[in-house]
Design an enzyme around this catalytic site. Structure first.
Site, PDB file in Angstrom:
ATOM      1  N   HIS A  90       0.841  -1.041   0.235  1.00 43.93           N
ATOM      2  CA  HIS A  90       0.363  -0.040  -0.296  1.00 43.93           C
ATOM      3  C   HIS A  90       1.070   0.904  -0.374  1.00 43.93           C
ATOM      4  O   HIS A  90       0.387   2.087  -0.614  1.00 43.93           O
ATOM      5  CB  HIS A  90      -0.913   0.229   1.230  1.00 43.93           C
TER       6      HIS A  90
ATOM      7  N   HIS B 203     -10.919   2.428  -0.266  1.00 42.79           N
ATOM      8  CA  HIS B 203     -10.443   2.251   0.979  1.00 42.79           C
ATOM      9  C   HIS B 203     -10.439   1.594   0.865  1.00 42.79           C
ATOM     10  O   HIS B 203     -12.288   0.714   1.973  1.00 42.79           O
ATOM     11  CB  HIS B 203     -11.176   2.969   2.292  1.00 42.79           C
TER      12      HIS B 203
END
Length: 726
Positions: free
Chosen positions: A44, A90
């Site tokens: 990420h 998200h």
């Protein structure tokens, strides 16, 4: 604590990566240092599987002020005005805790934008759920929509556009992508590059808690049957505090107090401090006992890895501390000098004046792993769908099936939960091809849209990558905007899988080719890998968020019919391509064939010509033709406008199902007044644009001569029934 194999794996690191850490440190890391490496080296934050491919994307242009590498991209729209924008995922947090996952996704992307010195003016989203029949879908949908609306509405930023899609590929891994757009002055853009030695490093915003610890690492791993146990890694948002933080930061940005500023997003204090120091080739020293905490006995490990929301890290010019402190105190926010910049090129962490960890900055940033993953490229299918094998179906019945399906029914139930008009500059809200936001107190405006096409990308990743860029381009053109730049959110499965890595590489190649040809650069974005559960991965789902410019906004071009007896023109060639079409999926539950081909020359010529017609005020309304084909686009223009249409018999019409439901690309529907028709035709012919006059607007009925005649109000009811009954 002894660092064992189990502890290394729990931190999401491979044993080979741990050995590299030992080499870079020239010793074994302690637990705090291991946690920091796990945060900075996860997928990420480090983009270790995607970086080689991302470098191929076009990121520059005359309009680009800042491309990828900062908190958000920045483009020039003239008159010292800049637009700052970015989209991010998200996904994992929203599946585990849908309300807070979606809400903090909105909060995080807003901070990325106002960190650059921009006041946010619009929010968008792309949300993808599993089959409506799946037991979790309804609660996930309700939670995510409530989270998006709750955060955006409370902070006072309009949520103006988006997309909501359903597909069983997302049953165990939904997608929640949030996009924010802000307005700034070109001479007041702020960056995250640290400068100078001995400068104050300041913590501002909310206090630090234990929420979100290992959030970035959780987002860099596949789910399994125990995913619900990861709820403690989901952050908790507070939009009211974010509003205070926004105003305090923008107030401080009015003078020259700030050297650098960075949002504490994924990996919290760790990523913000490392990124600022790395960009400035400096070191940074933090005194962690000074970090404002809302929970007792927090350890340095917890402070560095917490992803508590509504926090920023600022590097100030000398002597500006008291001035800045007064501003943040006025807004009732914490303001604490927690460290300083150094010339050591190390991240030095002290607690009660004792060094708890010390890591070379380049070991965390520039020397993070970069993988050239093995990949398998998908062979393009040449198969053509034979509709004869599905039997006969009436055009009206097929249209009703599509209009009443979850993916194509009205999304008013969702959009009505979002405040779209707050700030009073929304000139066109969701429901059209793109939303339009007026630049405050000016005649010009921007258009914004988000798009994706997972089925196309799964069937042929290269073509699918081109298609989503082109569809986004068309959506901006159709409202009269010149497309300027895009941001992308690349949602894929496990990159260690050769097939998935092949899908990623080919989708990016398609995006690259379309962006280069259309002069539509990528200025920001996000990669979200490991979207899957128990080895079952999602379809490749790159999402494109586009921004275009309307230099003079008088009356926005409508996507609904405007007046009776005007002529309907179809721009672009129709071949009747039904591969991967929603006609097959919604009527026969079939997903088959290759997606429609993308002719970039036609896309550009058709789009630029339509834009010229709109700019010359020759068009009543316009709509692009894509998913669902011509008939769905016509239905969308008619429903809600209280105007019908009649498509006339034409000896040139091909097979009617192929003509009306084919998803050939590069096409637009234009509504033209009869007294302007000759001039419009002249312009289209002068640019060698293929077009057909297919009918005219009329009262009350949606009519295809000799095939169907249905009251528009009936279609409206059909289009609204699914959400009302879900």
């Amino acid at each position: 604590m002894e660092i064992t194999k189990k502890i290394i794996e729990k931190h999401g690191l491979k044993l080979e990566e741990y050995k590299n850490i030992q080499k870079l440190m020239r010793r074994d890391p302690n637990l705090l240092e291991l946690g920091i490496f796990s945060a900075m080296w996860n997928e990420h934050c480090s983009y270790k599987s995607s970086r080689l491919h991302l470098k191929k994307l076009p990121t520059t242009g005359n309009q680009v002020i800042q491309g990828p590498g900062e908190n958000a991209g920045v483009i020039d729209i003239g008159d010292n005005d800049a637009i700052v924008f970015k989209i991010e995922s998200h996904n994992h947090p929203s599946y585990i805790e849908p309300y807070q996952g979606a809400a903090t996704g909105v909060g995080g992307i807003l901070r990325d934008v106002f960190t650059m010195g921009a006041r946010p003016i619009a929010l968008l989203n792309s949300i993808h759920f599993g089959s409506p029949e799946h037991p979790k879908t309804k609660s996930l949908l309700n939670g995510v929509v409530s989270g998006i609306g709750g955060y955006g509405n409370c902070i006072g930023i309009p949520t103006v556009a988006g997309e909501t899609k359903f597909n069983e590929t997302y049953n165990e891994n939904i997608l929640v992508n949030a996009m924010a757009v802000g307005h700034a002055k070109i001479d007041r853009i702020f960056y995250s590059k640290a400068k100078g030695v001995g400068k104050a490093v300041v913590y501002v915003g909310s206090k630090t808690g234990r929420d979100g610890i290992h959030g970035a690492s959780m987002a860099s791993a596949e789910f399994d049957e125990n995913s619900d146990e990861k709820k403690p890694t989901v952050q908790v948002g507070d939009p009211f505090t974010e509003k205070l933080l926004l105003e305090a930061c923008l107030e401080l940005m009015r003078d020259d107090s700030i050297i650098a500023i960075q949002d504490m997003g994924a990996a919290g204090l760790t990523s913000s401090s490392v990124e600022m120091a790395s960009k400035g080739s400096l070191g940074i020293e933090l005194e962690l006992d000074k970090v404002p905490c809302r929970e007792e006995n927090m350890t340095p490990y917890e402070m560095m890895l917490s992803e508590s929301q509504e926090r920023m890290l600022i590097i100030l010019e000398d002597g500006k501390e008291d001035h800045a402190r007064k501003i943040f105190k006025k807004w009732d926010l914490d303001f604490v000098v927690i460290g300083k910049t150094t010339n050591t090129k190390k991240l030095t962490l002290k607690f009660n004046k004792v060094i708890q960890g010390e890591i070379p900055i380049d070991a965390l940033a520039s020397k993070a792993p970069v993988y050239d993953r093995k990949l398998v490229r998908k062979k393009s299918s040449n198969s053509k769908v034979d509709i004869k094998k599905f039997g006969k179906i009436k055009i009206e019945d097929a249209l009703i099936k599509i209009l009443s399906s979850p993916n194509h029914s009205s999304k008013n139930w969702i959009t009505e939960q979002y405040d779209q008009m707050v700030m009073c500059d929304t000139a066109k809200k969701s429901g059209s091809d793109a939303a339009i936001i007026r630049i405050h107190n000016k005649d010009k405006a921007i258009a914004v849209s988000v798009d994706s096409s997972a089925n196309y990308c799964k069937a042929d990743p290269l073509t699918g990558g081109k298609q989503i860029v082109c569809e986004n381009w068309r959506n901006l053109i159709a409202v009269g905007a010149k497309p300027l730049a895009i941001t992308n959110c690349l949602n894929f499965g496990n990159p260690e899988n050769k097939v998935i890595m092949g899908e990623f590489a080919d989708c990016l190649e398609g995006i690259k080719k379309a962006c280069e040809f259309l002069n539509y650069p990528v200025v920001s974005g996000n990669v979200s890998f490991y979207n899957g559960t128990n080895k079952k991965n999602i379809f490749p789902t790159p999402v494109i968020g586009g921004v275009g410019l309307i230099k003079k906004l008088s009356e926005p071009v409508s996507h609904k019919f405007k007046e009776l007896n005007s002529v309907i023109i179809l721009v672009g060639k129709t071949f009747g391509h039904l591969g991967q079409s929603c006609f097959l999926k919604e009527n026969f539950s079939v997903i088959d064939g290759k997606p429609p081909e993308i002719n970039l020359i036609n896309e550009k010529n058709n789009g630029e010509t339509v834009l010229e017609l709109i700019n010359q005020n020759l068009i009543n309304s316009a709509h692009d033709v894509s998913n669902g084909g011509l008939i769905l686009a016509l239905s969308e223009m008619a429903i809600g406008s209280n105007l019908g249409l009649k498509v006339e018999k034409n000896k040139n019409l091909r097979n009617l199902i192929e003509f009306f439901f084919g998803e050939d690309q590069g096409r637009y529907i234009l509504e033209v007044k009869r007294n302007k028709l000759a001039y419009v035709e002249k312009i289209l012919k002068s640019y060698n644009i293929h077009f057909e006059k297919i009918g005219f607007t009329q009262k009350k009925y949606f009519e295809i001569e000799g095939e169907m005649k249905t009251d528009i109000n009936d279609l409206f009811k059909i289009n609204n029934q699914w959400y009302n009954n879900y």
